[in-house]
Scaffold this active site. Structure first.
Site, PDB file in Angstrom:
ATOM      1  N   HIS A  28      34.404  40.609  35.230  1.00  0.00           N
ATOM      2  CA  HIS A  28      35.295  40.123  36.292  1.00  0.00           C
ATOM      3  C   HIS A  28      36.520  39.408  35.734  1.00  0.00           C
ATOM      4  CE1 HIS A  28      35.208  40.354  40.603  1.00  0.00           C
ATOM      5  NE2 HIS A  28      35.672  39.121  40.722  1.00  0.00           N
ATOM      6  N   ARG A  56      39.529  41.531  35.787  1.00  0.00           N
ATOM      7  CA  ARG A  56      40.156  41.585  37.119  1.00  0.00           C
ATOM      8  C   ARG A  56      41.060  40.363  37.309  1.00  0.00           C
ATOM      9  NH1 ARG A  56      39.511  43.563  42.479  1.00  0.00           N
ATOM     10  NH2 ARG A  56      39.224  41.982  44.086  1.00  0.00           N
ATOM     11  N   HIS A  91      41.905  42.629  48.604  1.00  0.00           N
ATOM     12  CA  HIS A  91      41.650  41.356  49.278  1.00  0.00           C
ATOM     13  C   HIS A  91      42.065  41.464  50.746  1.00  0.00           C
ATOM     14  CE1 HIS A  91      42.006  38.952  45.263  1.00  0.00           C
ATOM     15  NE2 HIS A  91      40.789  39.415  45.463  1.00  0.00           N
ATOM     16  N   TYR A 106      45.663  33.315  42.348  1.00  0.00           N
ATOM     17  CA  TYR A 106      46.078  33.791  41.031  1.00  0.00           C
ATOM     18  C   TYR A 106      47.545  33.494  40.733  1.00  0.00           C
ATOM     19  CZ  TYR A 106      41.781  36.536  41.290  1.00  0.00           C
ATOM     20  OH  TYR A 106      40.474  36.925  41.412  1.00  0.00           O
ATOM     21  N   ARG A 112      36.698  45.862  40.776  1.00  0.00           N
ATOM     22  CA  ARG A 112      35.410  45.193  40.651  1.00  0.00           C
ATOM     23  C   ARG A 112      34.457  46.095  39.879  1.00  0.00           C
ATOM     24  NH1 ARG A 112      36.923  44.834  46.161  1.00  0.00           N
ATOM     25  NH2 ARG A 112      37.433  42.703  46.838  1.00  0.00           N
ATOM     26  N   LYS A 172      34.763  46.395  49.094  1.00  0.00           N
ATOM     27  CA  LYS A 172      33.930  45.636  50.032  1.00  0.00           C
ATOM     28  C   LYS A 172      34.173  46.115  51.454  1.00  0.00           C
ATOM     29  CE  LYS A 172      33.362  41.341  47.417  1.00  0.00           C
ATOM     30  NZ  LYS A 172      33.577  39.873  47.419  1.00  0.00           N
TER      31      LYS A 172
END
Length: 329
Positions: free
Chosen positions: A276, A279, A302, A311, A185, A209
């Site tokens: 992004h 990514r 994730h 994806y 990110r 995150k």
């Protein structure tokens, strides 16, 4: 006693006198003697209720202690401030109907944006109810609006090469290669220092995150161009990517976005490329080449496998290839 206190006593005495017979003047005098110990402020209809403001601050402080990213906290703060400006009530008096009316005030917004507003409110009121600061959660029965399920956009191999060839400086090429190879990110790359790069293992650790640390990897191509960029620098700034002009300092997230946008403009992909997208491209191309989805989930950071699964959309050519390879004749 201030005027607000006097008004409050008059309203209370008026209400009680309608229920039971009382001596109005005597009751007012006795209440006045009690109220002299307190300072009363009237909440005007046009003002945000102080109770709601206080609880929003408590919520944000709690989430900050939990390690939420500043960007996430800023998003919560903005959405809750907009809500408080519309719904001027105590938190415990807010109903599901109040929230539905509030969300209905944005007819021109995409359903995904309305969904983000509801998500912020659900987080806020869910936390208040969990902490027993309100009796019930008014968002508990509210369902997120249905949104179009669009696949994340990714570059084709040809477009990726076109982007690479459009780089005019070693720094620009390093941007593209590092973002694509790591699948990171923007905020994760922006915070990296030169000392974070392990040139021997071709890897580095990033903070994602939820303040979670994970290891990501560089390709030979990314390492080559990153070294060229670092050798071209003559500063002592610790940041991996720095400004071009003195005083050299860590490049901001907005600065990196601007650089990538300039590169994409050079090759006519300005409307398709942003940070992004690289990514998305990393995730899509690696999964299309047969990479293990659990490994890619770990690299991307994730927490939910379904996020990575988005994806895993293979091309028609690869589907045909897999059919021929594995069909039992």
């Amino acid at each position: 006693m201030n005027t607000a206190g006097e008004h409050m006593i008059s309203e209370i005495v008026g209400y009680i006198s309608e229920l039971v017979p009382i001596h109005v003047d005597k009751t007012k005098t006795e209440l006045s003697s009690i109220m002299t110990k307190y300072h009363v402020t009237k909440v005007e209809n046009e003002d945000v209720h102080p109770d709601l403001t206080e609880k929003i601050q408590l919520f944000l402080s709690s989430k900050r202690l939990e390690g939420l990213a500043e960007r996430t906290l800023d998003g919560y703060a903005m959405e809750l401030r907009i809500f408080a400006d519309h719904v001027k009530k105590k938190a415990d008096n807010i109903t599901s109907a109040d929230i539905r009316v509030f969300l209905g005030n944005f007819p021109n917004l995409k359903m995904s944006t309305v969904g983000k507003k509801l998500f912020a409110l659900k987080s806020f009121f869910g936390w208040l109810a969990g902490e027993e600061l309100i009796k019930r959660d008014p968002t508990a029965k509210l369902k997120p609006p249905k949104t179009e399920k669009r696949l994340p956009k990714a570059l084709t191999i040809e477009e990726l090469e076109l982007l690479r060839e459009s780089c005019k400086t070693v720094r620009e090429r390093a941007f593209i290669e590092v973002f694509y190879a790591t699948g990171c990110r923007l905020s994760e790359i922006q915070k990296l220092n030169v000392s974070d790069i392990n040139f021997q293992s071709m890897s580095c650790k990033v903070i994602g995150k939820g303040n979670k640390e994970r290891e990501v990897y560089l390709s030979f191509k990314a390492l080559f161009h990153l070294k060229k960029y670092l050798q071209s620098r003559n500063d002592d700034c610790e940041a991996l990517f720095v400004t071009q002009r003195k005083p050299y300092r860590r490049l901001t997230g907005r600065g990196i976005q601007r650089e990538v946008k300039n590169i994409s403009r050079n090759c006519g992909l300005e409307d398709k490329v942003h940070v992004h997208v690289l990514r998305h491209t990393f995730a899509t191309l690696t999964l299309n080449q047969g990479a293990d989805i659990v490994a890619i989930q770990e690299i991307l950071g994730h927490s939910d496998p379904s996020t990575t699964q988005r994806y895993a959309r293979i091309t028609e050519e690869r589907k045909r290839e897999q059919h021929k390879k594995y069909l039992v004749l």
